[in-house]
Design an enzyme around this catalytic site. Structure first.
Site, PDB file in Angstrom:
ATOM      1  CE  LYS A   1     -24.222 -10.980   7.320  1.00  0.00           C
ATOM      2  NZ  LYS A   1     -22.952 -11.480   7.569  1.00  0.00           N
TER       3      LYS A   1
ATOM      4  N   GLY B   1     -11.038  -5.009  -5.386  1.00  0.00           N
ATOM      5  CA  GLY B   1     -11.633  -4.293  -4.289  1.00  0.00           C
ATOM      6  C   GLY B   1     -10.421  -3.966  -3.102  1.00  0.00           C
ATOM      7  CB  VAL B   2      -7.902  -1.780  -3.106  1.00  0.00           C
ATOM      8  CG1 VAL B   2      -7.165  -2.593  -3.915  1.00  0.00           C
ATOM      9  CG2 VAL B   2      -8.229  -0.496  -3.785  1.00  0.00           C
ATOM     10  N   GLY B   3     -10.409  -2.039  -0.236  1.00  0.00           N
ATOM     11  CA  GLY B   3     -10.968  -1.627   0.823  1.00  0.00           C
ATOM     12  C   GLY B   3     -10.341  -2.386   2.064  1.00  0.00           C
ATOM     13  CG  HIS B   4     -11.934  -1.711   5.791  1.00  0.00           C
ATOM     14  ND1 HIS B   4     -13.372  -1.265   5.481  1.00  0.00           N
ATOM     15  CD2 HIS B   4     -11.711  -0.649   6.720  1.00  0.00           C
ATOM     16  CE1 HIS B   4     -13.572  -0.146   5.998  1.00  0.00           C
ATOM     17  NE2 HIS B   4     -12.809   0.059   6.847  1.00  0.00           N
ATOM     18  CB  VAL B   5     -10.556  -7.450   3.775  1.00  0.00           C
ATOM     19  CG1 VAL B   5      -9.660  -8.904   3.779  1.00  0.00           C
ATOM     20  CG2 VAL B   5     -11.486  -7.606   5.043  1.00  0.00           C
TER      21      VAL B   5
HETATM   22  P1  NAD Z   1     -15.062  -2.541   2.022  1.00  0.00           P
HETATM   23  O1  NAD Z   1     -16.245  -2.076   1.662  1.00  0.00           O
HETATM   24  O2  NAD Z   1     -13.985  -2.092   2.885  1.00  0.00           O
HETATM   25  O3  NAD Z   1     -14.148  -2.784   0.825  1.00  0.00           O
HETATM   26  C1  NAD Z   1     -14.710  -3.147  -0.601  1.00  0.00           C
HETATM   27  C2  NAD Z   1     -14.159  -2.215  -1.722  1.00  0.00           C
HETATM   28  O4  NAD Z   1     -14.881  -2.982  -2.927  1.00  0.00           O
HETATM   29  C3  NAD Z   1     -14.496  -1.031  -1.680  1.00  0.00           C
HETATM   30  O5  NAD Z   1     -13.117  -0.212  -1.810  1.00  0.00           O
HETATM   31  C4  NAD Z   1     -15.319  -0.793  -2.875  1.00  0.00           C
HETATM   32  O6  NAD Z   1     -15.201   0.414  -3.503  1.00  0.00           O
HETATM   33  C5  NAD Z   1     -14.894  -1.864  -3.744  1.00  0.00           C
HETATM   34  N1  NAD Z   1     -15.827  -2.421  -4.549  1.00  0.00           N
HETATM   35  C6  NAD Z   1     -17.252  -2.142  -4.806  1.00  0.00           C
HETATM   36  N2  NAD Z   1     -17.827  -2.615  -5.956  1.00  0.00           N
HETATM   37  C7  NAD Z   1     -16.636  -2.879  -6.679  1.00  0.00           C
HETATM   38  C8  NAD Z   1     -16.819  -3.404  -7.999  1.00  0.00           C
HETATM   39  N3  NAD Z   1     -17.684  -3.849  -8.679  1.00  0.00           N
HETATM   40  N4  NAD Z   1     -15.373  -3.665  -8.507  1.00  0.00           N
HETATM   41  C9  NAD Z   1     -14.410  -3.363  -7.846  1.00  0.00           C
HETATM   42  N5  NAD Z   1     -14.256  -2.906  -6.534  1.00  0.00           N
HETATM   43  C10 NAD Z   1     -15.438  -2.661  -5.861  1.00  0.00           C
HETATM   44  O7  NAD Z   1     -15.284  -4.126   2.363  1.00  0.00           O
HETATM   45  P2  NAD Z   1     -14.299  -5.213   3.350  1.00  0.00           P
HETATM   46  O8  NAD Z   1     -14.662  -5.058   4.765  1.00  0.00           O
HETATM   47  O9  NAD Z   1     -12.927  -4.906   2.832  1.00  0.00           O
HETATM   48  O10 NAD Z   1     -15.059  -6.575   2.705  1.00  0.00           O
HETATM   49  C11 NAD Z   1     -14.745  -6.818   1.353  1.00  0.00           C
HETATM   50  C12 NAD Z   1     -15.501  -8.113   1.220  1.00  0.00           C
HETATM   51  O11 NAD Z   1     -15.079  -9.155   2.040  1.00  0.00           O
HETATM   52  C13 NAD Z   1     -16.918  -8.140   1.356  1.00  0.00           C
HETATM   53  O12 NAD Z   1     -17.633  -8.830   0.211  1.00  0.00           O
HETATM   54  C14 NAD Z   1     -17.231  -8.431   2.564  1.00  0.00           C
HETATM   55  O13 NAD Z   1     -18.460  -9.217   2.734  1.00  0.00           O
HETATM   56  C15 NAD Z   1     -16.187  -9.641   2.636  1.00  0.00           C
HETATM   57  N6  NAD Z   1     -15.724 -10.197   4.091  1.00  0.00           N
HETATM   58  C16 NAD Z   1     -15.392  -9.206   4.918  1.00  0.00           C
HETATM   59  C17 NAD Z   1     -14.910  -9.363   6.207  1.00  0.00           C
HETATM   60  C18 NAD Z   1     -14.305  -8.325   7.058  1.00  0.00           C
HETATM   61  O14 NAD Z   1     -13.572  -8.755   8.263  1.00  0.00           O
HETATM   62  N7  NAD Z   1     -14.195  -6.961   6.767  1.00  0.00           N
HETATM   63  C19 NAD Z   1     -15.064 -10.627   6.804  1.00  0.00           C
HETATM   64  C20 NAD Z   1     -15.666 -11.635   5.888  1.00  0.00           C
HETATM   65  C21 NAD Z   1     -15.753 -11.291   4.707  1.00  0.00           C
END
Ligand code: NAD
Length: 363
Positions: A89, A189-193
């Site tokens: 990393k 957390g309703v982001g990408h994943v």
């Molecule tokens: P993202 O940034 O698209 O989504 C994260 C969401 O969480 C955002 O909508 C953000 O506003 C919200 N958030 C932040 N702080 C918050 C809180 N205190 N309470 C509630 N919501 C909150 O990220 P992602 O790509 O969806 O990844 C989500 C998690 O999964 C991260 O921890 C990331 O490290 C992990 N992850 C992601 C991947 C991937 O393929 N994207 C792979 C492995 C692990």
């Protein structure tokens, strides 16, 4: 996003030794102001692969601690997923909004290139596809590029699929059936994943309660998925069957554990246990089945790996589906041997590294 744990020896070599890293590279460039640390934890299985994040760390020690913990996590994630990758990393110290520019990123790319493929970088927090394109100008050791550049594209849908598989396996263990129909799931957390995950959940007939740091995003998702949106803190108090952390790390801690009413924890966030030695056993004591984060969120890494070895997205999805079996295997081992699930998963990962290390001991 950056969780700092107390370390017994705060000297640089003390910390490196504690986590058993192979190599830690400090990168500095006067002209661009680049200050970065690349952590290579273990390369027994293959080149160390892991993203680069840019963060305004309060101190160099905080940055080092973050890179050490994250790179070690990548080692175990790759090992338990059966990938021939090591763990690495990188962190760039600075404010991504004001200090990130082409020259800085390309300089960082040259440091990556100097490692001759021992470390392969990818996108992480505060890095964009465009940033990866700049890094790619100076090194070929970059993965997770957009499909238009011959890469494997957005890993999030594959991460979500794996998380869904892990959640179903944990449900099977907790409820005797892997069906999520009628199950109440709290998604943090309703982001990408999180969004891709909710598509699977709704399709299967689960009921969703959700929250997000951005209220608008939470409300939009609630309308789209027929879910209920609640406040950031309220998510821990919901009367649900499954809690799915999909935002931040360390949300399984002294404050939250006493509030959780669920029987399963399964989400995609990294480093969910604030202190795995304390909160791993605490979940077992509460009778909550925990699907280890680095196991069930490995879909994204599996997708990136497909780019490194030249296989297809479909191949990545097929391999990601196996997270269901691996999760059951880990949960059964934990139960049989009196371990907590994270401990059981780490043990399996370490055993594979040790076994393959012996395979490689002769020419
Ligand atoms: P993202 O940034 O698209 O989504 C994260 C969401 O969480 C955002 O909508 C953000 O506003 C919200 N958030 C932040 N702080 C918050 C809180 N205190 N309470 C509630 N919501 C909150 O990220 P992602 O790509 O969806 O990844 C989500 C998690 O999964 C991260 O921890 C990331 O490290 C992990 N992850 C992601 C991947 C991937 O393929 N994207 C792979 C492995 C692990």
């Amino acid at each position: 996003m950056v969780e700092i744990q107390a370390l017994s020896d705060t000297s640089i070599f003390g910390q490196i030794a504690e986590h058993q890293h192979e190599q830690v590279v400090y990168c500095h460039d006067h002209e661009t102001g680049l200050r970065a640390i690349i952590g290579i934890h273990n390369t027994v299985l293959g080149p160390a692969l892991g993203g680069t994040r840019m963060w305004h760390y309060a101190s160099d020690a905080e940055a080092l601690n973050d890179v050490l913990r994250l790179s070690r996590g990548m080692t175990y994630k790759a090992a338990i997923s059966g990938l021939n990758l090591g763990g690495g990393k990188a962190v760039i110290i600075g404010d991504a909004k004001t200090q990130k520019n082409e020259a800085l990123l390309r300089k960082f790319g040259r440091f990556v290139q100097n490692l001759n493929g021992k470390y392969i970088t990818a996108e992480d927090v505060n890095m964009t596809t465009k940033d990866m394109e700049y890094i790619r100008m100076e090194t070929k050791h970059v993965a997770g590029l957009p499909e238009t550049m011959g890469g494997s594209g957005d890993p999030s849908p594959v991460t979500a699929f794996g998380t869904y598989m892990g959640m179903k396996a944990a449900a099977k263990k907790a409820f005797g059936s892997d069906s999520l129909a009628g199950k109440r799931v709290a998604v943090q957390g309703v982001g990408h994943v999180g969004t891709y995950l909710m598509e699977y959940l709704v399709k299967e007939g689960a009921e969703i309660v959700l929250t997000d740091y951005y209220t608008e995003r939470a409300e939009e998702a609630a309308a789209r998925f027929g879910a209920k949106a609640v406040g950031l803190e309220e998510i821990y108090d919901q009367d649900v069957d499954i809690y799915s952390p999909c935002a931040l790390g360390a949300t399984l801690n002294d404050d939250t554990l006493s509030r959780l009413k669920c029987q399963v924890v399964a989400g995609c966030a990294n480093n969910q246990l604030k202190d795995e030695h304390v909160h791993g056993p605490a979940l077992v004591q509460k009778g909550i089945i925990y699907a280890p984060d680095f196991l069930i969120n490995a879909g994204g890494l599996i997708n990136v790996y497909s780019e490194v070895v030249g296989s297809s997205r479909q191949g990545a999805l097929t391999q990601t589906e196996k997270i269901y079996d691996y999760t059951l295997q880990v949960l059964n081992k934990a139960e049989k041997e009196g371990l907590h699930p994270q401990q059981a998963a780490t043990q399996i990962a370490k055993e594979r590294i040790a076994a393959i290390g012996k395979v490689k001991s002769t020419y």
